[in-house]
Design a protein around this motif. Structure first.
Motif, PDB file in Angstrom:
ATOM      1  N   HIS A   1     -20.555  13.286   4.953  1.00 11.44           N
ATOM      2  CA  HIS A   1     -19.724  12.990   6.120  1.00 11.44           C
ATOM      3  C   HIS A   1     -18.554  12.063   5.797  1.00 11.44           C
ATOM      4  O   HIS A   1     -17.805  11.684   6.696  1.00 11.44           O
ATOM      5  CB  HIS A   1     -20.583  12.366   7.221  1.00 11.44           C
ATOM      6  N   ARG A   2     -18.406  11.693   4.532  1.00 14.27           N
ATOM      7  CA  ARG A   2     -17.306  10.803   4.155  1.00 14.27           C
ATOM      8  C   ARG A   2     -15.960  11.514   4.218  1.00 14.27           C
ATOM      9  O   ARG A   2     -15.830  12.657   3.790  1.00 14.27           O
ATOM     10  CB  ARG A   2     -17.504  10.266   2.742  1.00 14.27           C
ATOM     11  N   GLU A   3     -14.975  10.794   4.739  1.00 18.25           N
ATOM     12  CA  GLU A   3     -13.590  11.242   4.697  1.00 18.25           C
ATOM     13  C   GLU A   3     -12.889  10.412   3.622  1.00 18.25           C
ATOM     14  O   GLU A   3     -13.073   9.199   3.565  1.00 18.25           O
ATOM     15  CB  GLU A   3     -12.926  11.015   6.049  1.00 18.25           C
ATOM     16  N   PRO A   4     -12.091  11.026   2.745  1.00 19.46           N
ATOM     17  CA  PRO A   4     -11.426  10.238   1.694  1.00 19.46           C
ATOM     18  C   PRO A   4     -10.541   9.147   2.293  1.00 19.46           C
ATOM     19  O   PRO A   4      -9.901   9.364   3.326  1.00 19.46           O
ATOM     20  CB  PRO A   4     -10.592  11.279   0.944  1.00 19.46           C
ATOM     21  N   PRO A   5     -10.517   7.956   1.690  1.00 19.76           N
ATOM     22  CA  PRO A   5      -9.626   6.889   2.185  1.00 19.76           C
ATOM     23  C   PRO A   5      -8.181   7.358   2.243  1.00 19.76           C
ATOM     24  O   PRO A   5      -7.711   8.091   1.365  1.00 19.76           O
ATOM     25  CB  PRO A   5      -9.815   5.771   1.155  1.00 19.76           C
ATOM     26  N   ALA A   6      -7.466   6.941   3.267  1.00 18.04           N
ATOM     27  CA  ALA A   6      -6.070   7.329   3.436  1.00 18.04           C
ATOM     28  C   ALA A   6      -5.386   6.318   4.360  1.00 18.04           C
ATOM     29  O   ALA A   6      -6.066   5.604   5.095  1.00 18.04           O
ATOM     30  CB  ALA A   6      -5.953   8.745   4.015  1.00 18.04           C
ATOM     31  N   GLU A   7      -4.077   6.268   4.292  1.00 21.17           N
ATOM     32  CA  GLU A   7      -3.255   5.356   5.104  1.00 21.17           C
ATOM     33  C   GLU A   7      -3.443   3.909   4.630  1.00 21.17           C
ATOM     34  O   GLU A   7      -4.528   3.505   4.224  1.00 21.17           O
ATOM     35  CB  GLU A   7      -3.577   5.470   6.593  1.00 21.17           C
ATOM     36  N   PRO A   8      -2.379   3.113   4.693  1.00 15.24           N
ATOM     37  CA  PRO A   8      -2.459   1.756   4.148  1.00 15.24           C
ATOM     38  C   PRO A   8      -2.985   0.721   5.130  1.00 15.24           C
ATOM     39  O   PRO A   8      -2.900   0.889   6.348  1.00 15.24           O
ATOM     40  CB  PRO A   8      -0.995   1.458   3.802  1.00 15.24           C
ATOM     41  N   VAL A   9      -3.526  -0.348   4.575  1.00 15.74           N
ATOM     42  CA  VAL A   9      -3.723  -1.607   5.292  1.00 15.74           C
ATOM     43  C   VAL A   9      -2.706  -2.567   4.692  1.00 15.74           C
ATOM     44  O   VAL A   9      -2.830  -2.948   3.519  1.00 15.74           O
ATOM     45  CB  VAL A   9      -5.151  -2.159   5.121  1.00 15.74           C
ATOM     46  N   LEU A  10      -1.683  -2.919   5.451  1.00 22.29           N
ATOM     47  CA  LEU A  10      -0.638  -3.798   4.929  1.00 22.29           C
ATOM     48  C   LEU A  10      -1.064  -5.248   5.109  1.00 22.29           C
ATOM     49  O   LEU A  10      -1.485  -5.655   6.193  1.00 22.29           O
ATOM     50  CB  LEU A  10       0.684  -3.525   5.633  1.00 22.29           C
ATOM     51  N   THR A  11      -0.953  -6.020   4.036  1.00 22.26           N
ATOM     52  CA  THR A  11      -1.448  -7.394   4.030  1.00 22.26           C
ATOM     53  C   THR A  11      -0.358  -8.436   4.282  1.00 22.26           C
ATOM     54  O   THR A  11      -0.678  -9.599   4.490  1.00 22.26           O
ATOM     55  CB  THR A  11      -2.108  -7.715   2.677  1.00 22.26           C
ATOM     56  N   GLY A  12       0.910  -8.036   4.216  1.00 23.61           N
ATOM     57  CA  GLY A  12       1.992  -9.003   4.328  1.00 23.61           C
ATOM     58  C   GLY A  12       2.249  -9.764   3.052  1.00 23.61           C
ATOM     59  O   GLY A  12       3.138 -10.615   2.997  1.00 23.61           O
ATOM     60  N   LEU A  13       1.475  -9.461   1.984  1.00 27.94           N
ATOM     61  CA  LEU A  13       1.663 -10.081   0.667  1.00 27.94           C
ATOM     62  C   LEU A  13       2.365  -9.083  -0.237  1.00 27.94           C
ATOM     63  O   LEU A  13       1.823  -8.004  -0.509  1.00 27.94           O
ATOM     64  CB  LEU A  13       0.320 -10.477   0.059  1.00 27.94           C
ATOM     65  N   SER A  14       3.530  -9.423  -0.740  1.00 27.38           N
ATOM     66  CA  SER A  14       4.308  -8.494  -1.559  1.00 27.38           C
ATOM     67  C   SER A  14       3.559  -8.088  -2.819  1.00 27.38           C
ATOM     68  O   SER A  14       3.620  -6.929  -3.236  1.00 27.38           O
ATOM     69  CB  SER A  14       5.655  -9.121  -1.923  1.00 27.38           C
ATOM     70  N   ALA A  15       2.843  -9.027  -3.450  1.00 27.37           N
ATOM     71  CA  ALA A  15       2.143  -8.728  -4.698  1.00 27.37           C
ATOM     72  C   ALA A  15       1.082  -7.659  -4.505  1.00 27.37           C
ATOM     73  O   ALA A  15       0.806  -6.877  -5.417  1.00 27.37           O
ATOM     74  CB  ALA A  15       1.505 -10.000  -5.265  1.00 27.37           C
TER      75      ALA A  15
END
Length: 455
Positions: A124-138
């Motif tokens: 039932h797993r869906e592959p990870p997709a789309e970002p989680v933006l952290t606000g940290l450039s690095a």
């Protein structure tokens, strides 16, 4: 915590560290929840670690300090530890067992869920997709965090890994979609707890944060429960409420040391550096609870933070974590300023699933590839400069040294309270890359290079 059939036993054979050995039991199973009543009337809680014939070994979540074998009663409920789950956790501050420490009432929920949990069924797993933006450039530019990913932070002792974790927890976003953070702190000092609470106060007030804190002076057994509690809360917020949830676990080395202490108390045969032989499977049982489920809107993303004893990346905890997770963000003493991220040692194996057109920006992946290639070349030039001197370098080599300095100063360096938009991060990356001659930017489309040079 729910009540089950009332069965009490007084045959306490032994108190062994955080463990109670009970004899004469019947029908008791592994992972069963227990209530322990002391002669003073105080009630503590425990979980069955081992059940063999008429013997049960119970780990006491509050520790065994002040307990006596005489006058202590153990009640087995007949079911595993369960907690109420739901949005009632949002905005709350609790200890590592889930008891409120913010002065509020107990947390209530529409249903109860088992804390032990289970990894997501691969079918039932869906592959990870789309970002989680952290606000940290690095992180956003070079090791993009992807929804459903497990991406650890490896840090030598003494570096600001906790500051980095709290900054990510305070700033992270799912780009306009419902988002929450569950922060689980393990083995923190009281100063650390104050810093975490202050840094995350705004997110907590907005009802977007669940904060679980286990301090260093609290029983180590509690640390075994804390990450599982965090993930149980996160799973309901994600897969029932449709939120994207970031779970920050800091410090997983403290968790592993608690596991080692309990293993020693049980008399188990030790493995590498006295850690139990099942450390890998135990860590995997935690990390693999993150991900996405097909047909459901939410996701659970895990950011484990761990210190490397002696700065040794081959130590069992980071070593085994690296096998289970999908990359790493590595902090280094050789990197000056904040955050001290080593970009050439860091990696996000799922970055391509969460970056690029319709996710971050069309030019993100080629810019990231060019940055890494240029940094590798700059490191070679730096070593050559140390041998022959900067004056003997070619003009192109000196441009790489200028690029490296600009990369550290203008892209990676960031205040602990500074959140950057993704466009700002990539615009900075372009300005840094333009310190190099155009002929060196071989991974970038020429029309994009000309456009940014003209701008």
């Amino acid at each position: 915590m729910t009540a089950g059939p009332r069965v009490e036993y007084t045959g306490i054979r032994e108190l062994r560290g955080p463990l109670v050995v009970v004899t004469g039991v019947r029908g008791v199973g592994w992972d069963e929840f227990a209530r322990i009543r002391l002669a003073t009337g105080e009630v503590r809680h425990g979980l069955v670690l081992e059940a063999d014939r008429d013997l049960a070994v119970v780990e006491v979540l509050e520790g065994t300090a002040g307990m006596d074998t005489a006058g202590t009663q153990v009640e087995f409920t007949g079911e595993p530890l369960r907690i109420p789950v739901g949005p009632g956790w949002l905005g709350r501050v609790c200890n590592g067992r889930g008891d409120p420490v913010d002065g509020g009432p107990p947390v209530f929920g529409a249903r109860l869920a088992e804390v032990s949990g289970a990894p997501i069924n691969p079918v039932h797993r869906e592959p990870p997709a789309e970002p989680v933006l952290t606000g940290l450039s690095a992180v956003d530019a070079l090791t993009t965090l992807v929804r459903g990913q497990k991406l650890p932070v490896f840090s030598p002792p003494g570096l600001p890994h906790l500051e980095l974790a709290t900054q990510i927890a305070a700033q992270a976003t799912a780009v306009g979609e419902p988002f929450s953070v569950v922060f689980a702190g393990m083995g923190l000092t009281h100063g650390d707890v104050a810093h975490v609470r202050d840094s995350l106060a705004r997110r907590s007030a907005a009802g977007e944060l669940v904060l679980l804190v286990n301090t260093a002076d609290e029983p180590v057994i509690e640390r075994i429960l804390t990450p599982r509690l965090a993930l149980t809360i996160a799973e309901e917020l994600a897969f029932d409420a449709g939120r994207h949830v970031l779970v920050v676990l800091s410090d997983m080395t403290s968790y592993a040391e608690a596991l080692r202490e309990i293993s020693a108390a049980r008399g188990e045969i030790p493995g590498r550096r006295a850690y139990p032989g099942y450390l890998y499977s135990d860590l995997a049982a935690i990390y693999e609870r993150c991900g996405r489920i097909r047909g459901r809107a939410g996701s659970v993303t895990v950011l484990p933070v761990l210190t490397m004893p002696g700065g040794d990346i081959t130590h069992p905890v980071p070593d085994l974590t690296g096998y289970i997770t999908e990359g790493q963000v590595v902090l280094s003493r050789e990197r000056s300023g904040y955050p001290p991220v080593d970009p050439l040692s860091s990696l996000s194996r799922l970055m391509r699933a969460g970056a690029g057109p319709d996710r971050t920006r069309a030019d993100h992946l080629p810019v990231a590839a060019q940055l890494v290639a240029a940094l590798a070349r700059a490191r070679q030039v730096r070593e050559l400069s140390d041998l022959i001197g900067a004056t003997a370098l070619s003009r192109t080599d000196r441009a790489y040294l200028e690029f490296e300095e600009a990369f550290r100063r203008d892209l990676v360096a960031q205040r602990p309270d500074e959140s950057r938009s993704f466009d700002d991060t990539l615009d900075r990356a372009w300005r840094v890359l333009l310190h190099l001659p155009v002929r060196e930017l071989t991974m970038l489309p020429r029309e994009l290079v000309d456009l940014h040079r003209a701008g």
